[in-house]
Design a protein around this motif. Structure first.
Motif, PDB file in Angstrom:
ATOM      1  N   GLY A  13      41.483  41.846  40.401  1.00 31.96           N
ATOM      2  CA  GLY A  13      40.180  42.610  39.931  1.00 31.96           C
ATOM      3  C   GLY A  13      40.201  44.045  39.790  1.00 31.96           C
ATOM      4  N   PHE A  14      39.193  44.584  39.579  1.00 31.01           N
ATOM      5  CA  PHE A  14      38.959  46.055  39.263  1.00 31.01           C
ATOM      6  C   PHE A  14      39.394  46.684  40.650  1.00 31.01           C
ATOM      7  CE2 PHE A  14      35.539  49.505  39.855  1.00 31.01           C
ATOM      8  CZ  PHE A  14      36.391  50.550  39.102  1.00 31.01           C
ATOM      9  N   ILE A  15      38.882  46.698  41.626  1.00 33.38           N
ATOM     10  CA  ILE A  15      39.406  47.653  42.765  1.00 33.38           C
ATOM     11  C   ILE A  15      40.719  47.213  43.157  1.00 33.38           C
ATOM     12  CG2 ILE A  15      38.669  48.756  44.988  1.00 33.38           C
ATOM     13  CD1 ILE A  15      35.720  47.818  44.351  1.00 33.38           C
ATOM     14  N   ASP A  34      45.290  36.569  43.628  1.00 36.12           N
ATOM     15  CA  ASP A  34      44.133  36.220  42.919  1.00 36.12           C
ATOM     16  C   ASP A  34      44.254  34.971  42.153  1.00 36.12           C
ATOM     17  OD1 ASP A  34      41.814  36.948  40.947  1.00 36.12           O
ATOM     18  OD2 ASP A  34      42.062  38.825  41.686  1.00 36.12           O
ATOM     19  N   LYS A  36      43.228  34.985  38.943  1.00 40.36           N
ATOM     20  CA  LYS A  36      43.850  35.408  37.764  1.00 40.36           C
ATOM     21  C   LYS A  36      44.762  36.708  37.941  1.00 40.36           C
ATOM     22  CE  LYS A  36      39.546  38.206  36.958  1.00 40.36           C
ATOM     23  NZ  LYS A  36      40.189  39.569  36.901  1.00 40.36           N
ATOM     24  N   LEU A  51      46.452  32.214  43.521  1.00 38.06           N
ATOM     25  CA  LEU A  51      46.136  31.223  44.568  1.00 38.06           C
ATOM     26  C   LEU A  51      44.600  31.255  44.568  1.00 38.06           C
ATOM     27  CD1 LEU A  51      48.387  32.243  47.659  1.00 38.06           C
ATOM     28  CD2 LEU A  51      48.623  30.171  45.994  1.00 38.06           C
ATOM     29  N   ASP A  52      44.184  29.930  44.852  1.00 36.75           N
ATOM     30  CA  ASP A  52      42.555  29.878  45.111  1.00 36.75           C
ATOM     31  C   ASP A  52      42.382  30.042  46.522  1.00 36.75           C
ATOM     32  OD1 ASP A  52      39.790  29.533  45.366  1.00 36.75           O
ATOM     33  OD2 ASP A  52      39.930  27.611  44.020  1.00 36.75           O
ATOM     34  N   LEU A  53      41.879  31.165  46.965  1.00 41.77           N
ATOM     35  CA  LEU A  53      41.571  31.717  48.354  1.00 41.77           C
ATOM     36  C   LEU A  53      40.658  30.798  49.243  1.00 41.77           C
ATOM     37  CD1 LEU A  53      42.608  35.491  48.474  1.00 41.77           C
ATOM     38  CD2 LEU A  53      43.963  33.407  49.188  1.00 41.77           C
ATOM     39  N   LEU A  72      39.713  41.996  49.379  1.00 42.60           N
ATOM     40  CA  LEU A  72      38.719  42.210  48.254  1.00 42.60           C
ATOM     41  C   LEU A  72      38.345  40.926  47.445  1.00 42.60           C
ATOM     42  CD1 LEU A  72      40.734  44.955  48.907  1.00 42.60           C
ATOM     43  CD2 LEU A  72      39.421  45.548  46.744  1.00 42.60           C
ATOM     44  N   ALA A  74      36.410  38.051  45.882  1.00 39.04           N
ATOM     45  CA  ALA A  74      35.082  37.738  45.960  1.00 39.04           C
ATOM     46  C   ALA A  74      34.722  37.184  44.539  1.00 39.04           C
ATOM     47  CB  ALA A  74      34.112  38.636  46.483  1.00 39.04           C
ATOM     48  N   THR A 115      35.903  44.165  52.789  1.00 39.82           N
ATOM     49  CA  THR A 115      35.220  44.714  51.788  1.00 39.82           C
ATOM     50  C   THR A 115      33.777  44.310  51.696  1.00 39.82           C
ATOM     51  OG1 THR A 115      36.376  43.643  49.859  1.00 39.82           O
ATOM     52  CG2 THR A 115      37.192  45.930  50.286  1.00 39.82           C
ATOM     53  N   SER A 116      32.847  44.996  52.249  1.00 39.07           N
ATOM     54  CA  SER A 116      31.246  44.357  52.420  1.00 39.07           C
ATOM     55  C   SER A 116      30.761  45.432  51.375  1.00 39.07           C
ATOM     56  CB  SER A 116      31.014  44.589  53.586  1.00 39.07           C
ATOM     57  OG  SER A 116      29.784  44.328  53.793  1.00 39.07           O
ATOM     58  N   TYR A 148      24.463  37.053  48.013  1.00 40.00           N
ATOM     59  CA  TYR A 148      25.630  37.805  48.093  1.00 40.00           C
ATOM     60  C   TYR A 148      25.555  38.840  49.615  1.00 40.00           C
ATOM     61  CZ  TYR A 148      28.979  41.860  46.489  1.00 40.00           C
ATOM     62  OH  TYR A 148      29.857  42.851  46.440  1.00 40.00           O
ATOM     63  N   LYS A 152      28.135  39.025  52.790  1.00 34.95           N
ATOM     64  CA  LYS A 152      28.884  40.078  53.279  1.00 34.95           C
ATOM     65  C   LYS A 152      28.386  40.520  54.753  1.00 34.95           C
ATOM     66  CE  LYS A 152      30.781  41.356  49.671  1.00 34.95           C
ATOM     67  NZ  LYS A 152      32.404  41.276  49.450  1.00 34.95           N
ATOM     68  N   ILE A 178      31.070  51.057  42.759  1.00 34.58           N
ATOM     69  CA  ILE A 178      32.121  51.755  42.266  1.00 34.58           C
ATOM     70  C   ILE A 178      32.340  51.535  40.861  1.00 34.58           C
ATOM     71  CG2 ILE A 178      34.683  51.707  42.848  1.00 34.58           C
ATOM     72  CD1 ILE A 178      32.802  51.985  45.212  1.00 34.58           C
ATOM     73  N   LYS A 191      29.116  45.446  35.754  1.00 38.47           N
ATOM     74  CA  LYS A 191      27.930  46.230  36.563  1.00 38.47           C
ATOM     75  C   LYS A 191      27.572  47.139  35.707  1.00 38.47           C
ATOM     76  CE  LYS A 191      29.438  45.368  40.813  1.00 38.47           C
ATOM     77  NZ  LYS A 191      29.124  45.866  42.220  1.00 38.47           N
TER      78      LYS A 191
HETATM   79  P1  NAD Z   1      36.285  42.014  40.940  1.00 39.15           P
HETATM   80  O1  NAD Z   1      35.429  40.949  40.389  1.00 39.15           O
HETATM   81  O2  NAD Z   1      36.962  42.944  39.838  1.00 39.15           O
HETATM   82  O3  NAD Z   1      37.414  41.764  41.866  1.00 39.15           O
HETATM   83  C1  NAD Z   1      37.323  40.409  42.645  1.00 39.15           C
HETATM   84  C2  NAD Z   1      38.470  39.551  42.366  1.00 39.15           C
HETATM   85  O4  NAD Z   1      38.343  38.254  43.330  1.00 39.15           O
HETATM   86  C3  NAD Z   1      38.578  38.809  40.939  1.00 39.15           C
HETATM   87  O5  NAD Z   1      39.801  39.332  40.254  1.00 39.15           O
HETATM   88  C4  NAD Z   1      38.382  37.417  41.189  1.00 39.15           C
HETATM   89  O6  NAD Z   1      39.240  36.635  40.238  1.00 39.15           O
HETATM   90  C5  NAD Z   1      38.808  37.275  42.784  1.00 39.15           C
HETATM   91  N1  NAD Z   1      38.527  36.030  43.077  1.00 39.15           N
HETATM   92  C6  NAD Z   1      37.167  35.557  43.049  1.00 39.15           C
HETATM   93  N2  NAD Z   1      37.467  34.211  43.660  1.00 39.15           N
HETATM   94  C7  NAD Z   1      38.914  33.824  44.098  1.00 39.15           C
HETATM   95  C8  NAD Z   1      39.259  32.791  44.587  1.00 39.15           C
HETATM   96  N3  NAD Z   1      38.682  31.923  45.168  1.00 39.15           N
HETATM   97  N4  NAD Z   1      40.613  33.118  44.992  1.00 39.15           N
HETATM   98  C9  NAD Z   1      41.203  34.457  44.889  1.00 39.15           C
HETATM   99  N5  NAD Z   1      40.668  35.250  44.308  1.00 39.15           N
HETATM  100  C10 NAD Z   1      39.503  35.212  43.794  1.00 39.15           C
HETATM  101  O7  NAD Z   1      35.380  42.768  41.760  1.00 39.15           O
HETATM  102  P2  NAD Z   1      35.701  44.397  42.556  1.00 39.15           P
HETATM  103  O8  NAD Z   1      34.677  45.175  41.825  1.00 39.15           O
HETATM  104  O9  NAD Z   1      37.284  44.778  42.277  1.00 39.15           O
HETATM  105  O10 NAD Z   1      35.340  44.174  44.059  1.00 39.15           O
HETATM  106  C11 NAD Z   1      36.279  43.983  45.048  1.00 39.15           C
HETATM  107  C12 NAD Z   1      35.610  43.793  46.286  1.00 39.15           C
HETATM  108  O11 NAD Z   1      34.621  44.845  46.621  1.00 39.15           O
HETATM  109  C13 NAD Z   1      34.778  42.401  46.404  1.00 39.15           C
HETATM  110  O12 NAD Z   1      34.706  41.710  47.704  1.00 39.15           O
HETATM  111  C14 NAD Z   1      33.360  43.244  46.136  1.00 39.15           C
HETATM  112  O13 NAD Z   1      32.227  42.174  46.661  1.00 39.15           O
HETATM  113  C15 NAD Z   1      33.173  44.140  46.893  1.00 39.15           C
HETATM  114  N6  NAD Z   1      32.193  45.274  46.251  1.00 39.15           N
HETATM  115  C16 NAD Z   1      32.508  45.789  45.117  1.00 39.15           C
HETATM  116  C17 NAD Z   1      31.665  46.784  44.643  1.00 39.15           C
HETATM  117  C18 NAD Z   1      31.624  47.394  43.246  1.00 39.15           C
HETATM  118  O14 NAD Z   1      30.665  48.333  42.939  1.00 39.15           O
HETATM  119  N7  NAD Z   1      32.561  47.167  42.611  1.00 39.15           N
HETATM  120  C19 NAD Z   1      30.476  47.162  45.342  1.00 39.15           C
HETATM  121  C20 NAD Z   1      30.239  46.506  46.676  1.00 39.15           C
HETATM  122  C21 NAD Z   1      31.310  45.527  47.078  1.00 39.15           C
END
Ligand code: NAD
Length: 340
Positions: A13-15, A34, A36, A51-53, A72, A74, A115-116, A148, A152, A178, A191
């Protein structure tokens, strides 16, 4: 060079993707996990498991021989997604996080960072655009707006209990919006910052200045650039602080102002068109007092600088998508003319 073995869940994912890159640059050995692979760039992780967590046995495999976990993973997205998928979000994320935390304990992980989100804060403290910045203690009495945020909050508490009863060294960070390159920018989970960049890039490409904004656009938020987010995450992991802590900017802007900042970076004039859509709480800002006190640091990359780095990447994605669509149209047109 550190020899610590680090697990980043949600590394596709992104972060998570940016965090993996930063940790590698610092000399850590990194395993990414992840559902993916990262969508827009190769991972820098030493090892990447698909992996599916939600599944316990996968969480055990993910945290095997690991010193530190950045959790991270989610099932999440922007307001459009969060406000319409409560059951899915609560179900999937409870499974991911309860299993990930317990697996870390069983595998003897040293430190675990969860990460909340600012979405844990109660709705009644966020009813005005000119909102008082949210301090960590404001999360209670609890009343988050969406499932959501409830999830958290429950996992924040689970971390606290694992710390107190099992001696697992936990960290809890509450992100405030973020943004940056290599994040989801279309498809329904994007977002507001990425969605606005996409809409403005399309306005620039087509010459139609209309940019749709959900609601009156006066709803306020603070936005934090990804590099600051990653720096803060790593600093927090290194600290001894284990209670929840905000990580975000404390400069509050309205969505209308955000659109203007991005349009300015893009070098176009836009006409905002306000349409019905999910807006989340009316106003939200981060109180960074605790962050400054604990980390002796706070995010410093300005919104203007952040979008100067983010917008060109999204504009390029939009252009490539359009070129792809044009190429398909040409192929179909050629095939049709041959057939007729
Ligand atoms: P994102 O959706 O880009 O990354 C989350 C990753 O989790 C995805 O790549 C997704 O494929 C993976 N995922 C989902 N289900 C899964 C599973 N069953 N098994 C394995 N992987 C799985 O989101 P992000 O923006 O990178 O956020 C990262 C974390 O930060 C998350 O926990 C999110 O809730 C938290 N967060 C993000 C923001 C923001 O502004 N981006 C704000 C508040 C909290």
């Amino acid at each position: 060079m550190s020899k610590d073995r680090v697990l980043v869940t949600g590394a596709g994912g992104f972060i998570g993707h940016h965090l993996v890159t930063a940790l590698k640059q610092m000399g850590y050995w990194v395993r990414g996990v992840d559902l993916k692979n990262p969508e827009y760039a190769e991972t820098d992780a030493d090892e990447f498991f698909l992996l599916d967590l939600r599944r316990w046995e996968n969480c055990l495999k993910a945290s095997e021989s690991i010193d530190e976990v950045y959790a991270l993973a989610a099932d999440m997205g922007g307001m459009g997604f969060i406000s319409n998928h409560h059951a899915e979000i609560l179900h999937n994320n409870i499974l991911i996080n309860t299993h990930s935390l317990e697996a870390a304990r069983v595998q003897g992980v040293g430190k675990y960072l969860f990460t909340s989100s600012a979405c844990v804060y109660p709705e009644h403290r966020q009813t005005d655009t000119d909102v008082i910045p949210l301090k960590e203690d404001d999360a209670y009495p609890a009343f988050p707006q969406d499932a959501y945020g409830w999830e958290k909050l429950v996992i924040e508490r689970l971390c606290m209990h694992y710390r107190d009863e099992y001696d697992l060294s936990t960290r809890v960070v509450r992100f405030h919006n973020i943004f940056g390159p290599l994040g989801t920018w279309d498809g329904g989970r994007e977002k507001a910052p990425a969605a606005l960049c996409r809409k403005i890039a399309k306005a620039k490409m087509t010459g139609d200045a209309t940019v749709e904004i959900w609601g009156d656009g006066e709803q306020t938020r603070s936005f934090c650039y990804i590099d600051d987010c990653v720096t803060g995450l790593i600093k927090l992991m290194k600290s001894e602080f284990s209670d929840p802590i905000n990580l975000g900017q404390d400069r509050m802007v309205s969505i209308n102002q955000l659109a203007d900042i991005i349009a300015n970076v893009a070098g176009v004039s836009i006409q905002r068109k306000h349409i019905p859509g999910p807006q989340g709480v009316r106003g939200r800002n981060s109180d960074n007092t605790l962050l400054r006190q604990i980390l002796d640091w706070e995010p410093s990359i300005s919104l203007e600088e952040g979008f100067a780095r983010t917008y060109p990447w999204i504009e390029q994605q939009v252009q490539e998508q359009q070129h792809g669509a044009n190429a398909v149209t040409e192929v179909v047109a050629a095939a049709t003319s041959v057939a007729s």
